[in-house]
Design an enzyme around this catalytic site. Structure first.
Site, PDB file in Angstrom:
ATOM      1  CE  LYS A  36     -38.383  67.479  -6.201  1.00  0.00           C
ATOM      2  NZ  LYS A  36     -38.718  66.110  -5.793  1.00  0.00           N
TER       3      LYS A  36
ATOM      4  CD  GLN B 225     -36.913  64.107  -3.366  1.00  0.00           C
ATOM      5  OE1 GLN B 225     -37.559  65.142  -3.376  1.00  0.00           O
ATOM      6  NE2 GLN B 225     -36.391  63.587  -4.468  1.00  0.00           N
TER       7      GLN B 225
ATOM      8  CG  ASP C 168     -44.184  64.175  -6.818  1.00  0.00           C
ATOM      9  OD1 ASP C 168     -43.789  65.080  -7.588  1.00  0.00           O
ATOM     10  OD2 ASP C 168     -43.456  63.658  -5.951  1.00  0.00           O
TER      11      ASP C 168
END
Ligand code: NAP
Length: 278
Positions: free
Chosen positions: A48, A92, A115
């Site tokens: 990422k 994460q 997200d």
């Protein structure tokens, strides 16, 4: 047809880089929070951060120890929420160590939730309103679209109902006029349901679960699963045999994974716009 996510993702990343150079906004900024020192998580965070660098997105990584409490992670996220030039925050996943994953996700300001997992953004997905959509589900929709595969009127079977992948994808496919069956570990006669799919999406995490004899001839098969087997990334689909039956299929690696990262980058850019509309 092999649905090469990497090719499409590279294109999206190049387009995003052009946008950030010319948008007139300062470089967008993404904060990644990880907990503990899980090796797989480290690999995903590095991917990422590399993609962000290519896109002209500034990226901070906060690595918290595995001894941290849920309250401490939530406090850390609240602090990031309050920094105006941070446009996107992700934690994460999966979060381990007995922490309350949902409490941590829901602490993220929905406008910075790149997200797409907060209640507000999930609600927007279900209503089909613009918002920050979950990256893997959005990546699958984009990969299909870029390859000219429409979902309207198709029979779609999704195996796996997590909030990360299966549930939002079911809503997105439904909004686009597919007829969706969402399956899980308690689904009865799974194989016969799978056999009806024009588009099959598998997000389980059980290597090689889907065999060639389970798939309808000509179906589109999207393999989300990633499991490390003897050091090799392995999908949920028996790719070598299923590709002989499928009309289109994603590889692992190089299929859905790169699309997830690319759509995260577009969400960061979109979040900056949502926070600073003009
Ligand atoms: P998850 O939260 O563990 O969900 C797995 C889902 O699979 C659950 O709904 C579970 O059913 C269902 N399931 C388990 N065994 C099953 C079986 N034998 N038959 C039918 N359904 C079964 O996992 P996730 O976070 O969605 O991730 C799934 C996989 O995708 C993992 O391998 C993960 O690494 C991968 N992944 C990849 C990407 C990417 O970018 N490529 C992104 C996210 C995840 P229940 O709900 O009944 O338990």
């Amino acid at each position: 047809m092999i649905l090469c996510g990497k090719t499409v993702a590279d294109k999206i990343i190049k387009q995003t880089a052009i946008y950030t150079r010319n948008s007139g906004y300062p470089p967008p900024r993404l904060s990644i929070v990880s907990i503990g020192d899980d090796e797989a998580s480290k690999v995903y965070v590095t991917q990422k951060m590399k993609a962000a660098a290519k896109c002209g997105i500034e990226c901070d990584h906060y690595s918290l120890p595995s001894t941290v409490t849920t309250q401490e992670v939530v406090a850390h996220i609240h602090a990031l929420n309050n920094i105006p030039d941070i446009n996107g925050i992700i934690v994460q996943l999966p979060i381990m160590y007995g922490l309350d994953q949902n409490a941590i996700i829901q602490a993220i300001d929905p406008k910075k939730d790149v997200d797409g997992l907060t209640y507000e953004n999930m609600g927007k997905v279900s209503y089909g309103e613009d918002g920050l959509y979950p990256c893997t589900a959005a990546g699958i929709m984009r990969l299909l679209g870029e390859n000219g595969i429409t979902v309207e009127g198709k029979r779609v079977v999704i195996v796996g109902r997590s909030p990360l992948v299966g549930k939002p994808l079911a809503m997105m496919m439904t909004n686009d006029n597919a007829t969706v069956t969402l399956c899980h570990s308690k689904t009865k006669k799974l194989a016969s349901i799978i056999k009806t799919a024009d588009i099959l999406v598998v997000a389980v995490g059980d290597p090689l679960l889907i065999k060639a004899n389970m798939v309808k001839k000509g179906a589109t098969v999207i393999d989300v699963g990633i499991t490390r087997v003897n050091g090799k990334l392995t999908g949920d689909v028996d790719f070598e045999n299923v590709k002989e039956v499928a009309g289109a299929i994603t590889p692992v690696p190089g299929g859905v994974g790169p699309m997830t990262v690319a759509l995260l980058m577009t969400n960061v850019v979109n979040a900056q716009y949502i926070q600073n509309p003009r």
